[in-house]
Design an enzyme around this catalytic site. Structure first.
Site, mmCIF file in Angstrom:
data_model
loop_
_atom_site.group_PDB
_atom_site.id
_atom_site.type_symbol
_atom_site.label_atom_id
_atom_site.label_comp_id
_atom_site.label_asym_id
_atom_site.label_seq_id
_atom_site.Cartn_x
_atom_site.Cartn_y
_atom_site.Cartn_z
ATOM 1 C CB SER A 22 -0.916 0.126 1.144
ATOM 2 O OG SER A 22 -1.733 -0.938 1.254
HETATM 3 N N1 SAH Z 1 -0.845 -4.678 3.948
HETATM 4 C C1 SAH Z 1 -0.239 -4.952 2.981
HETATM 5 C C2 SAH Z 1 -0.990 -4.588 1.483
HETATM 6 C C3 SAH Z 1 -0.890 -5.735 0.471
HETATM 7 S S1 SAH Z 1 -2.016 -5.589 -0.759
HETATM 8 C C4 SAH Z 1 1.181 -4.231 2.618
HETATM 9 O O1 SAH Z 1 1.471 -3.611 3.818
HETATM 10 O O2 SAH Z 1 2.066 -4.479 2.001
HETATM 11 C C5 SAH Z 1 -3.502 -6.760 -0.114
HETATM 12 C C6 SAH Z 1 -3.277 -8.107 -0.030
HETATM 13 O O3 SAH Z 1 -4.352 -8.780 0.418
HETATM 14 C C7 SAH Z 1 -2.691 -8.891 -1.128
HETATM 15 O O4 SAH Z 1 -1.162 -9.532 -0.844
HETATM 16 C C8 SAH Z 1 -3.713 -10.036 -1.106
HETATM 17 O O5 SAH Z 1 -3.098 -11.199 -1.880
HETATM 18 C C9 SAH Z 1 -4.463 -10.141 0.062
HETATM 19 N N2 SAH Z 1 -5.512 -10.992 0.008
HETATM 20 C C10 SAH Z 1 -6.722 -10.739 -0.739
HETATM 21 N N3 SAH Z 1 -7.711 -11.051 -0.378
HETATM 22 C C11 SAH Z 1 -7.429 -11.722 0.842
HETATM 23 C C12 SAH Z 1 -7.808 -12.568 1.709
HETATM 24 N N4 SAH Z 1 -9.383 -13.187 1.539
HETATM 25 N N5 SAH Z 1 -7.089 -13.122 2.750
HETATM 26 C C13 SAH Z 1 -6.091 -12.787 2.792
HETATM 27 N N6 SAH Z 1 -5.476 -12.077 2.209
HETATM 28 C C14 SAH Z 1 -6.136 -11.528 1.109
#
Ligand code: SAH
Length: 218
Positions: free
Chosen positions: A68
């Protein structure tokens, strides 16, 4: 992903500038700005992109996912009103950066990621930094029933609806911070659990996240 955990004066300087830039963009707690100024965000990206880590932008981390934007991380963290010792569940570990910020603020962090490879990479970085986060691989829309209830829950992917299961896993007085909308844009919402089955919803700014994929997601 290739990682080398090297920090330099140049990157430290860029990191301090990024923290200052974020401080100018919102009303953030100084403790949060301090954590951003000290946590090496470039460790969470491929080492080829070290300097990119200090632009206030989202960035690809592989598997079609992104870390993010730092401003967004600060914004969601602000809405969580983290207090030391609180038990926080994060849905979407991704790079592990948001989880690291919450743990650095003193929270006990549990984080779920659906993509095994991303969870493995995040674990490596967190271990290198000696930051304690309990990581899990699975569908985060179902929460972590065995570890519930949580003081706070943060969803870092775009949800089509509020997953009911997550509300059940919140303590009374707890918050769920979640971007809700379609796949293009989402409104940041904070749902406060005011009683066993009563809730208050507050709506904040608009963001763009990657989709939350799962039983109570897309
Ligand atoms: N908090 C992260 C943001 C990553 S983007 C950071 O600081 O880098 C969002 C993430 O959510 C992605 O890696 C995606 O694979 C994950 N995601 C999407 N749906 C999900 C679910 N149902 N359960 C767990 N992770 C999920």
């Amino acid at each position: 992903m290739s990682k080398n955990f090297v920090d330099t004066y140049k990157l430290k300087g860029l990191r301090k500038k990024l923290a200052e830039e974020i401080a100018r963009k919102g009303e953030f707690d100084y403790k949060l700005i301090d954590v951003i100024a000290n946590l090496p965000r470039h460790f969470f990206l491929d080492s080829a992109f070290a300097e990119k880590a200090y632009h206030d932008q989202a960035f690809p981390i592989g598997e079609g996912q992104t870390i993010s934007q730092p401003y967004t991380v600060a914004y969601q963290t602000m809405l969580l009103e983290v207090k030391p010792g609180e038990k926080i569940l994060e849905i979407g570990t991704g790079s592990g950066y948001q989880a690291a910020i919450l743990a650095s603020l003193g929270a006990k962090v549990y984080s779920i990621e659906r993509v095994q490879k991303l969870s493995d990479e995040a674990k490596k970085v967190l271990a290198h930094l000696n930051i304690i986060v309990k990581t899990y691989v699975g569908d985060g829309t179902l929460g972590l029933p065995k570890q519930a209830p949580f003081d706070k829950i943060i969803v870092t992917a775009a949800a089509p609806i509020i997953p009911e299961t997550l509300l059940l896993q919140l303590k009374v007085g707890g918050y769920l911070v979640i971007p809700v909308g379609d796949k293009e844009t989402q409104e940041m919402r904070r749902i406060t659990k005011t009683g066993e089955s009563t809730f208050k919803t507050q709506v904040f700014d608009t963001f763009r996240f990657v989709p939350l994929i799962g039983e109570e997601g897309w």
